[in-house]
Design an enzyme around this catalytic site. Structure first.
Site, PDB file in Angstrom:
ATOM      1  N   ASP A   1      42.242  34.910  86.274  1.00 35.96           N
ATOM      2  CA  ASP A   1      41.188  35.605  85.528  1.00 35.96           C
ATOM      3  C   ASP A   1      41.642  36.593  84.438  1.00 35.96           C
ATOM      4  OD1 ASP A   1      40.209  34.570  87.869  1.00 35.96           O
ATOM      5  OD2 ASP A   1      39.366  36.437  88.599  1.00 35.96           O
TER       6      ASP A   1
ATOM      7  N   PHE B   1      43.460  42.648  92.614  1.00 33.86           N
ATOM      8  CA  PHE B   1      42.576  41.577  92.171  1.00 33.86           C
ATOM      9  C   PHE B   1      41.846  41.989  90.885  1.00 33.86           C
ATOM     10  CE2 PHE B   1      41.754  38.596  96.047  1.00 33.86           C
ATOM     11  CZ  PHE B   1      43.116  38.374  96.160  1.00 33.86           C
TER      12      PHE B   1
ATOM     13  N   TRP C   1      52.375  32.348  86.852  1.00 31.78           N
ATOM     14  CA  TRP C   1      50.950  31.997  87.047  1.00 31.78           C
ATOM     15  C   TRP C   1      50.031  33.062  86.464  1.00 31.78           C
ATOM     16  CZ3 TRP C   1      47.433  28.834  89.866  1.00 31.78           C
ATOM     17  CH2 TRP C   1      46.198  29.447  90.133  1.00 31.78           C
TER      18      TRP C   1
ATOM     19  N   TRP D   1      39.921  26.352  89.769  1.00 28.09           N
ATOM     20  CA  TRP D   1      40.631  26.545  91.040  1.00 28.09           C
ATOM     21  C   TRP D   1      40.914  25.228  91.752  1.00 28.09           C
ATOM     22  CZ3 TRP D   1      43.380  30.457  92.402  1.00 28.09           C
ATOM     23  CH2 TRP D   1      43.082  31.715  91.911  1.00 28.09           C
TER      24      TRP D   1
END
Ligand code: FRU
Length: 494
Positions: A39, A98, A36, A305
């Site tokens: 961003d 993140f 996966w 998303w």
């Protein structure tokens, strides 16, 4: 010495990525190779090359504990895969590394600034997520987390700022040190973009709130970017929970561009206009860099998303990036065009001029799924046409339909027959304008994606297609006379 988490991610990649059939992957759009991605992160120039990191979960086609994957390029088209750069392996980021960004330090090292996530239990036993900003330093290949992490925490927020939604730092360098913009949730439940300053990249202080949502454009504002462009200042951000507004903003996860003026001395941003950045189904979390020759180039996650559970059957990767786009401002609006480097890869070219289009027709040499094609239409005679339709990725069963209705000036892209076994949003409509009676559509396709640039980049619209590869036909049709020019370039990549 890489941590066991980082080593494990790399070993997994090395073992399984080579098994992914090459035909499944796009040719010039970045993916994780396996697993996966979301961003783009750390899109920046480092030692003369363009680096791109990305939110990465190698083990699954679903989002999971976030790592940073890493590629680099010299021309934005062919990419070299580098080792996985970061894993959630330190106290400050134990539940995820993140999104964030990168900058080159004066001593030649590369500084990564990202959001570290920790999940904690509060007094009532509920899980609560804390987000704070962290650093890692490296040489373009391997990175070490900074021992002083986190460098920006809830303590650094202005009054009422959320510690749970405090993420996605975008860093850049100025004469007086480093600045970063970071997304934050304010007490009214919506988003704001905070600006921080550091003299050395390591010690940070809050400066100001550049702009805030006030529940007007969605809620939480994620993934900000802030830069000067053609005499204006641009603030990009990706709001969650947008409500639709005219045909400009669609519901859900969107990306908005705030164009305004910036008083550098006072750190004051004055918003003048707000627009959508992409009118397609798949575009989120863009990030930009400045090339040495002065171009502002943007890349985004070509996904949404809302549709991340809709996987293509049997495929072992999920998520890809858009083609990097050169940005400019024209008439106060953001303009996006494919990076000019794409032209270096032009293969066989086919041109048809002044074709009269009425009944559905194909043109010799105009077909394919890896191409850069510009279609310009104008009216034949004074009566003209009302509707023009182009179909791509087409065979007897599948197609993606691009329809222009003249009286409403609406361009509609419909991928509902694009091979998806999912009842998701397949259609987008947006208003375009003709110039001197002409409409120009440039289509860039790379197997499973379609990016449309209208009128030399005045608007862009990105779509993922699940259509089988054998659907290669392209057709044209109108309900009255259309005169059309088509210029198609095959792309010779790898
Ligand atoms: C946006 C986002 C960011 C976050 C990252 C997590 O797509 O939600 O705000 O840092 O994804 O993967």
């Amino acid at each position: 010495m890489p941590s066991k988490e980082l080593q494990k991610a790399q070993e997994f990649f090395d073992q399984y990525a080579p098994l992914v059939p090459k035909e499944e992957l796009p040719l010039f759009h970045v993916t994780g190779g396996i697993g996966w991605i979301n961003d783009p992160n750390g899109f920046s120039v480092y030692q003369g090359e363009y680096h791109l990191f990305y939110q990465y979960h190698p083990y699954d086609i679903h989002w999971g504990p976030m790592h940073w994957g890493h590629v680099k390029t010299k021309d934005f088209i062919t990419w070299e895969r580098l080792p996985v750069a970061m894993a959630p392996d330190s106290e400050a980021d134990r539940d995820g590394c993140f999104s964030g960004s990168a900058v080159e330090l004066p001593d030649g090292r590369q500084l990564l600034m990202y959001t570290g996530v920790q999940r904690l239990r509060d007094e009532s036993g509920m899980t609560k997520e804390i987000q704070h900003q962290c650093l890692a330093v490296g040489d373009g290949i391997t990175y070490e987390k900074y021992e002083g992490n986190p460098v920006l925490t809830g303590e650094d927020l202005p009054a009422g700022g959320s510690r749970q939604d405090f993420r996605d730092p975008k860093i850049w360098r100025e004469e007086d040190g480093y600045y970063a913009v970071v997304g934050n949730r304010t007490p009214d439940g919506s988003g704001a973009i905070l600006m921080f300053h550091s003299p050395d990249g390591f010690h940070w202080k809050y400066v100001t709130t550049l702009d805030s949502c006030q529940n007007e454009y969605g809620k939480m504002w994620e993934c900000p970017d802030f830069f000067p462009l053609d005499g204006k200042q641009v603030l990009l951000t990706s709001p969650q929970e947008m409500l639709p507004m005219s045909l400009e903003f669609h519901a859900g996860f969107g990306v908005i561009c705030l164009v305004g003026a910036y008083d550098v001395g006072k750190h004051c941003f004055c918003r003048e206009s707000v627009q959508a950045v992409d009118y397609g189904t798949d575009f989120y979390a863009p990030q930009t860099l400045l090339t040495p020759d002065g171009r502002r180039v943007m890349i985004a996650w070509m996904q949404n998303w809302t549709t991340t559970s809709c996987h293509k059957n049997g495929v072992s990767y999920f998520g890809e990036m858009t083609l990097p786009r050169e940005l400019s401002i024209r008439d106060g609006r953001l303009v996006q065009n494919p990076v000019r480097e794409l032209k270096k890869y032009y293969g066989r070219s086919v041109t048809h001029r002044n074709v009269y289009v009425l009944e559905e027709m194909n043109l010799s040499g105009i077909r394919g799924r890896v191409l850069d094609m510009t279609v310009t239409i104008r009216s034949a005679g004074s009566a003209g046409y009302r509707t023009f339709i182009m179909r791509v990725a087409k065979d007897g069963e599948f197609e993606t339909c691009i329809r222009y209705k003249r009286e409403t000036s609406i361009l509609r892209v419909d991928r509902s027959r694009g091979g998806f076994p999912y009842d998701i949003v397949h259609r987008r409509e947006f208003r375009v304008r003709e110039f001197e009676g002409e409409l120009k559509l440039r289509l860039v396709m790379d197997r499973h994606s379609l990016e449309i640039f209208v009128n030399d980049g005045e608007q862009a619209a990105s779509f993922i297609l699940y259509t089988r590869d054998s659907a290669q036909a392209i057709s044209f049709k109108s309900d009255g006379g259309v005169i059309m020019d088509v210029e198609k370039h095959e792309l010779n990549i790898r």
